[in-house]
Motif scaffolding. Sequence first.
Motif, PDB file in Angstrom:
ATOM      1  N   ILE A  73       0.873  -1.174   0.000  1.00  0.00           N
ATOM      2  CA  ILE A  73       0.000   0.000   0.000  1.00  0.00           C
ATOM      3  C   ILE A  73       0.909   1.222   0.000  1.00  0.00           C
ATOM      4  O   ILE A  73       1.772   1.362   0.864  1.00  0.00           O
ATOM      5  N   VAL A  74       0.726   2.093  -0.984  1.00  0.00           N
ATOM      6  CA  VAL A  74       1.550   3.295  -1.117  1.00  0.00           C
ATOM      7  C   VAL A  74       0.688   4.506  -0.781  1.00  0.00           C
ATOM      8  O   VAL A  74      -0.387   4.682  -1.354  1.00  0.00           O
ATOM      9  N   PRO A  75       1.153   5.362   0.140  1.00  0.00           N
ATOM     10  CA  PRO A  75       0.385   6.552   0.500  1.00  0.00           C
ATOM     11  C   PRO A  75       0.273   7.525  -0.677  1.00  0.00           C
ATOM     12  O   PRO A  75       1.222   7.705  -1.433  1.00  0.00           O
ATOM     13  N   GLY A  76      -0.899   8.148  -0.805  1.00  0.00           N
ATOM     14  CA  GLY A  76      -1.109   9.170  -1.819  1.00  0.00           C
ATOM     15  C   GLY A  76      -1.023  10.560  -1.213  1.00  0.00           C
ATOM     16  O   GLY A  76      -0.780  10.711  -0.007  1.00  0.00           O
ATOM     17  N   PRO A  77      -1.252  11.593  -2.009  1.00  0.00           N
ATOM     18  CA  PRO A  77      -1.165  12.969  -1.516  1.00  0.00           C
ATOM     19  C   PRO A  77      -2.135  13.272  -0.368  1.00  0.00           C
ATOM     20  O   PRO A  77      -1.856  14.135   0.460  1.00  0.00           O
ATOM     21  N   GLN A  78      -3.271  12.577  -0.304  1.00  0.00           N
ATOM     22  CA  GLN A  78      -4.266  12.832   0.739  1.00  0.00           C
ATOM     23  C   GLN A  78      -4.256  11.759   1.833  1.00  0.00           C
ATOM     24  O   GLN A  78      -5.237  11.572   2.541  1.00  0.00           O
ATOM     25  N   PHE A  79      -3.124  11.092   1.993  1.00  0.00           N
ATOM     26  CA  PHE A  79      -2.991   9.996   2.950  1.00  0.00           C
ATOM     27  C   PHE A  79      -3.273  10.442   4.378  1.00  0.00           C
ATOM     28  O   PHE A  79      -2.872  11.520   4.809  1.00  0.00           O
ATOM     29  N   LYS A  80      -3.974   9.568   5.102  1.00  0.00           N
ATOM     30  CA  LYS A  80      -4.211   9.745   6.537  1.00  0.00           C
ATOM     31  C   LYS A  80      -3.948   8.399   7.202  1.00  0.00           C
ATOM     32  O   LYS A  80      -4.400   7.363   6.728  1.00  0.00           O
TER      33      LYS A  80
ATOM     34  N   SER B  92       5.412   8.221   4.353  1.00  0.00           N
ATOM     35  CA  SER B  92       6.532   8.329   3.422  1.00  0.00           C
ATOM     36  C   SER B  92       7.038   6.988   2.890  1.00  0.00           C
ATOM     37  O   SER B  92       8.002   6.955   2.140  1.00  0.00           O
ATOM     38  N   SER B  93       6.392   5.881   3.286  1.00  0.00           N
ATOM     39  CA  SER B  93       6.834   4.586   2.746  1.00  0.00           C
ATOM     40  C   SER B  93       5.659   3.636   2.592  1.00  0.00           C
ATOM     41  O   SER B  93       4.601   3.811   3.194  1.00  0.00           O
ATOM     42  N   ALA B  94       5.883   2.613   1.775  1.00  0.00           N
ATOM     43  CA  ALA B  94       4.843   1.615   1.507  1.00  0.00           C
ATOM     44  C   ALA B  94       4.677   0.674   2.701  1.00  0.00           C
ATOM     45  O   ALA B  94       5.616   0.428   3.446  1.00  0.00           O
ATOM     46  N   THR B  95       3.463   0.169   2.854  1.00  0.00           N
ATOM     47  CA  THR B  95       3.149  -0.833   3.875  1.00  0.00           C
ATOM     48  C   THR B  95       2.861  -2.141   3.160  1.00  0.00           C
ATOM     49  O   THR B  95       2.054  -2.176   2.229  1.00  0.00           O
ATOM     50  N   GLN B  96       3.518  -3.208   3.581  1.00  0.00           N
ATOM     51  CA  GLN B  96       3.291  -4.510   2.964  1.00  0.00           C
ATOM     52  C   GLN B  96       2.165  -5.248   3.690  1.00  0.00           C
ATOM     53  O   GLN B  96       1.924  -5.019   4.875  1.00  0.00           O
ATOM     54  N   PHE B  97       1.488  -6.132   2.956  1.00  0.00           N
ATOM     55  CA  PHE B  97       0.413  -6.922   3.564  1.00  0.00           C
ATOM     56  C   PHE B  97       0.383  -8.319   2.959  1.00  0.00           C
ATOM     57  O   PHE B  97       0.902  -8.545   1.867  1.00  0.00           O
TER      58      PHE B  97
END
Length: 191
Positions: A114-121, A155-160
């Motif tokens: 999962i990669v955060p986008g500009p509107q990430f929360k 600032s970084s991807a989350t693996q699942f």
Amino acid sequence: MGKTSYNRSAFHQVFAMALVLTAAGCTTKGDGSGTAGSGLPSTSGEQKVKESELTAYCPNITLREGTAFFNTYEKGGEKDNARIIYQAAITDVTRACQYAPGTTTMDVAAAGKIVPGPQFKAGTITMPIRVVVQQGDAVLYSKLHKHQVSVSNPSSATQFVFNDRAISFPTPAQKDIQVFVGYDEGPYNTK
């Protein structure tokens, strides 16, 4: 990027090792010594793997075009890259099969990021992942999972890792089963 590649590589190594250890724990030596194929003492109740199980058919998994990626946007911001909350991708799939008289049971796994986008929360996100088993035009199994993952770093991807261990269908006479895994954006009132 180097850190993400390292994390992905490490993830794949750990995932592969877990599958190998699981498989190794299910085999015993044919000499009746009671030791597992890995040389470790066996546990009571462990069964020997039959040759028919080693050569048995376990259907491959396919990602249909357009189902390996999933974007979530702010409300009203669909298709606007500046309004992406996160982007998710399934990067690897695997499966394992178990056999009982007349029945095949599958454990399907999908790994991704999962990669955060500009509107990430930060918080918990829900991804719609569907698993479908087909034989020709007949659907033997279809289930939509609402897989939740906690994400916190903007600032970084989350693996699942996603698993569906409850797939069961009649063992086919021919090798004609297709298994599909992927994101399903709806409608959600289906099975």
